[in-house]
Write a protein that holds these residues in place. Structure first.
Motif, PDB file in Angstrom:
ATOM      1  N   THR A   1      47.407  41.941  47.655  1.00 31.61           N
ATOM      2  CA  THR A   1      47.417  40.474  47.726  1.00 31.61           C
ATOM      3  C   THR A   1      46.181  39.894  47.055  1.00 31.61           C
ATOM      4  N   LEU A   2      45.019  40.475  47.330  1.00 32.42           N
ATOM      5  CA  LEU A   2      43.776  39.996  46.712  1.00 32.42           C
ATOM      6  C   LEU A   2      43.823  40.146  45.194  1.00 32.42           C
ATOM      7  N   GLN A   3      44.403  41.248  44.730  1.00 28.40           N
ATOM      8  CA  GLN A   3      44.539  41.447  43.289  1.00 28.40           C
ATOM      9  C   GLN A   3      45.462  40.400  42.674  1.00 28.40           C
ATOM     10  N   MET A   4      46.609  40.187  43.301  1.00 22.03           N
ATOM     11  CA  MET A   4      47.563  39.202  42.790  1.00 22.03           C
ATOM     12  C   MET A   4      46.942  37.811  42.722  1.00 22.03           C
ATOM     13  N   VAL A   5      46.292  37.424  43.815  1.00 20.12           N
ATOM     14  CA  VAL A   5      45.729  36.079  43.904  1.00 20.12           C
ATOM     15  C   VAL A   5      44.585  35.893  42.915  1.00 20.12           C
ATOM     16  N   SER A   6      43.667  36.856  42.861  1.00 22.46           N
ATOM     17  CA  SER A   6      42.496  36.714  41.994  1.00 22.46           C
ATOM     18  C   SER A   6      42.869  36.724  40.518  1.00 22.46           C
ATOM     19  N   ILE A   7      43.730  37.660  40.113  1.00 23.02           N
ATOM     20  CA  ILE A   7      44.108  37.747  38.697  1.00 23.02           C
ATOM     21  C   ILE A   7      44.922  36.531  38.271  1.00 23.02           C
ATOM     22  N   SER A   8      45.888  36.141  39.093  1.00 16.89           N
ATOM     23  CA  SER A   8      46.699  34.974  38.746  1.00 16.89           C
ATOM     24  C   SER A   8      45.864  33.698  38.750  1.00 16.89           C
ATOM     25  N   PHE A   9      44.874  33.619  39.639  1.00 16.83           N
ATOM     26  CA  PHE A   9      43.997  32.450  39.674  1.00 16.83           C
ATOM     27  C   PHE A   9      43.172  32.349  38.389  1.00 16.83           C
ATOM     28  N   ILE A  10      42.646  33.484  37.933  1.00 18.13           N
ATOM     29  CA  ILE A  10      41.848  33.483  36.703  1.00 18.13           C
ATOM     30  C   ILE A  10      42.695  33.017  35.514  1.00 18.13           C
ATOM     31  N   PHE A  11      43.888  33.587  35.366  1.00 14.00           N
ATOM     32  CA  PHE A  11      44.758  33.197  34.253  1.00 14.00           C
ATOM     33  C   PHE A  11      45.206  31.735  34.379  1.00 14.00           C
ATOM     34  N   SER A  12      45.420  31.298  35.615  1.00 16.49           N
ATOM     35  CA  SER A  12      45.828  29.904  35.840  1.00 16.49           C
ATOM     36  C   SER A  12      44.709  28.940  35.462  1.00 16.49           C
ATOM     37  N   ILE A  13      43.475  29.331  35.743  1.00 15.75           N
ATOM     38  CA  ILE A  13      42.329  28.503  35.355  1.00 15.75           C
ATOM     39  C   ILE A  13      42.204  28.448  33.836  1.00 15.75           C
ATOM     40  N   VAL A  14      42.371  29.600  33.195  1.00 19.56           N
ATOM     41  CA  VAL A  14      42.266  29.663  31.731  1.00 19.56           C
ATOM     42  C   VAL A  14      43.280  28.731  31.069  1.00 19.56           C
ATOM     43  N   ILE A  15      44.469  28.638  31.660  1.00 22.30           N
ATOM     44  CA  ILE A  15      45.509  27.762  31.115  1.00 22.30           C
ATOM     45  C   ILE A  15      45.387  26.337  31.649  1.00 22.30           C
ATOM     46  N   GLY A  16      45.199  26.208  32.957  1.00 24.52           N
ATOM     47  CA  GLY A  16      45.233  24.901  33.611  1.00 24.52           C
ATOM     48  C   GLY A  16      44.034  24.014  33.340  1.00 24.52           C
ATOM     49  N   LEU A  17      42.848  24.607  33.234  1.00 23.00           N
ATOM     50  CA  LEU A  17      41.640  23.797  33.004  1.00 23.00           C
ATOM     51  C   LEU A  17      41.691  23.048  31.670  1.00 23.00           C
ATOM     52  N   PRO A  18      41.973  23.721  30.544  1.00 17.06           N
ATOM     53  CA  PRO A  18      42.086  22.971  29.280  1.00 17.06           C
ATOM     54  C   PRO A  18      43.209  21.930  29.311  1.00 17.06           C
ATOM     55  N   LEU A  19      44.335  22.275  29.960  1.00 15.45           N
ATOM     56  CA  LEU A  19      45.433  21.311  30.047  1.00 15.45           C
ATOM     57  C   LEU A  19      45.020  20.080  30.847  1.00 15.45           C
ATOM     58  N   GLY A  20      44.301  20.310  31.942  1.00 14.70           N
ATOM     59  CA  GLY A  20      43.840  19.194  32.758  1.00 14.70           C
ATOM     60  C   GLY A  20      42.857  18.306  32.010  1.00 14.70           C
ATOM     61  N   ILE A  21      41.963  18.933  31.257  1.00 13.17           N
ATOM     62  CA  ILE A  21      41.005  18.170  30.446  1.00 13.17           C
ATOM     63  C   ILE A  21      41.743  17.373  29.383  1.00 13.17           C
ATOM     64  N   LEU A  22      42.743  18.005  28.765  1.00 10.41           N
ATOM     65  CA  LEU A  22      43.529  17.319  27.727  1.00 10.41           C
ATOM     66  C   LEU A  22      44.290  16.132  28.315  1.00 10.41           C
ATOM     67  N   LEU A  23      44.827  16.298  29.511  1.00  5.89           N
ATOM     68  CA  LEU A  23      45.492  15.180  30.187  1.00  5.89           C
ATOM     69  C   LEU A  23      44.515  14.031  30.403  1.00  5.89           C
ATOM     70  N   TYR A  24      43.310  14.375  30.802  1.00  5.20           N
ATOM     71  CA  TYR A  24      42.298  13.351  31.100  1.00  5.20           C
ATOM     72  C   TYR A  24      41.869  12.596  29.846  1.00  5.20           C
ATOM     73  N   VAL A  25      41.528  13.335  28.789  1.00  5.87           N
ATOM     74  CA  VAL A  25      40.959  12.677  27.605  1.00  5.87           C
ATOM     75  C   VAL A  25      41.998  11.908  26.802  1.00  5.87           C
ATOM     76  N   THR A  26      43.290  12.266  26.944  1.00  3.78           N
ATOM     77  CA  THR A  26      44.325  11.589  26.156  1.00  3.78           C
ATOM     78  C   THR A  26      44.970  10.419  26.892  1.00  3.78           C
ATOM     79  N   ARG A  27      44.574  10.198  28.140  1.00  2.51           N
ATOM     80  CA  ARG A  27      45.104   9.037  28.871  1.00  2.51           C
ATOM     81  C   ARG A  27      44.720   7.745  28.152  1.00  2.51           C
ATOM     82  N   ARG A  28      45.528   6.718  28.333  1.00  2.00           N
ATOM     83  CA  ARG A  28      45.235   5.431  27.719  1.00  2.00           C
ATOM     84  C   ARG A  28      43.899   4.900  28.237  1.00  2.00           C
TER      85      ARG A  28
END
Length: 216
Positions: free
Chosen positions: A15-42
């Motif tokens: 469980t710790l492996q699943m959560v930690s690895i998936s969290f890292i990959f989710s951050i790698v994908i989600g953080l840039p997407l979240g920043i892009l959502l923020y900077v491109t807002r009207r």
């Protein structure tokens, strides 16, 4: 009790492996997407409503689908990525697909909390959009980001348990295989306690870290 202590320990590690690895990959994908959502807002730094609207719709679509459906729906993709649809590695793929859009939305929410004065100060200093995000906005939003990342990782703990229903391994698989299918109430209780301890520990750590960052 039908299940051994070693089996419980190995399930916790999975469980710790699943959560930690998936969290890292989710951050790698989600953080840039979240920043892009923020900077491109009207009205924001880049102000690109077309890009924002497209991203917004895509993220909303992924967030609208329950994890258990994602788990089953992307089995062909999971097999393509890791070569199997069963086990710990296979569970990580749908967990990332599930969590990355959620993290993107949480990142956007945290960045939107940053006071407009910070952006004005960055603009007055002649900062580029990248410098504004990296040196001004992200540090200012760090405390909020920690809290939201804590929420995301706790959500992944729940997703990892749900993955056990389709042979994903970990504590969820232990609860289904031994607690439910073999009517072992003790094992079921142990798995519930383990998940509660995990969630409480993660939430407490996130709260402490957020407060420490806020004080600094």
């Amino acid at each position: 009790m039908l299940v051994s202590t070693d089996r419980i320990i190995s399930s916790v590690i999975e469980t710790l492996q699943m959560v930690s690895i998936s969290f890292i990959f989710s951050i790698v994908i989600g953080l840039p997407l979240g920043i892009l959502l923020y900077v491109t807002r009207r009205g924001q730094i880049l102000d690109q409503p077309i890009i924002f609207n497209v991203l917004n719709i895509i993220i909303n679509i992924f967030r609208s689908v329950p994890f258990i459906i994602i788990l089953v729906a992307i089995i062909p993709f999971t097999r393509f990525v890791v070569g199997t649809s069963i086990g710990t590695e296979a569970a990580i793929v749908p967990m990332v697909v599930y969590a990355a859009p959620y993290i993107a939305r949480l990142v956007e929410s945290s960045l939107l909390e940053v006071d407009d004065g910070v952006l004005e100060a960055a603009n007055a200093m002649g900062a580029t959009p990248l410098q504004t995000i990296v040196r001004f906005v992200l540090p200012e939003a760090l405390s909020s980001l920690v809290i939201n990342f804590t929420i995301a990782i706790i959500g992944l703990v729940g997703a990892s348990a749900m993955a056990g229903a389709v042979g994903g391994g970990g504590v969820g698989d232990l609860a289904i295989t031994y607690g439910y299918q073999r009517f072992d109430g003790v094992t079921m209780l142990v798995t519930v306690v383990i998940l509660i301890v995990m969630v409480q520990g993660l939430q407490s750590f996130g709260n402490v870290l957020s407060k420490t960052i806020r004080r600094k």
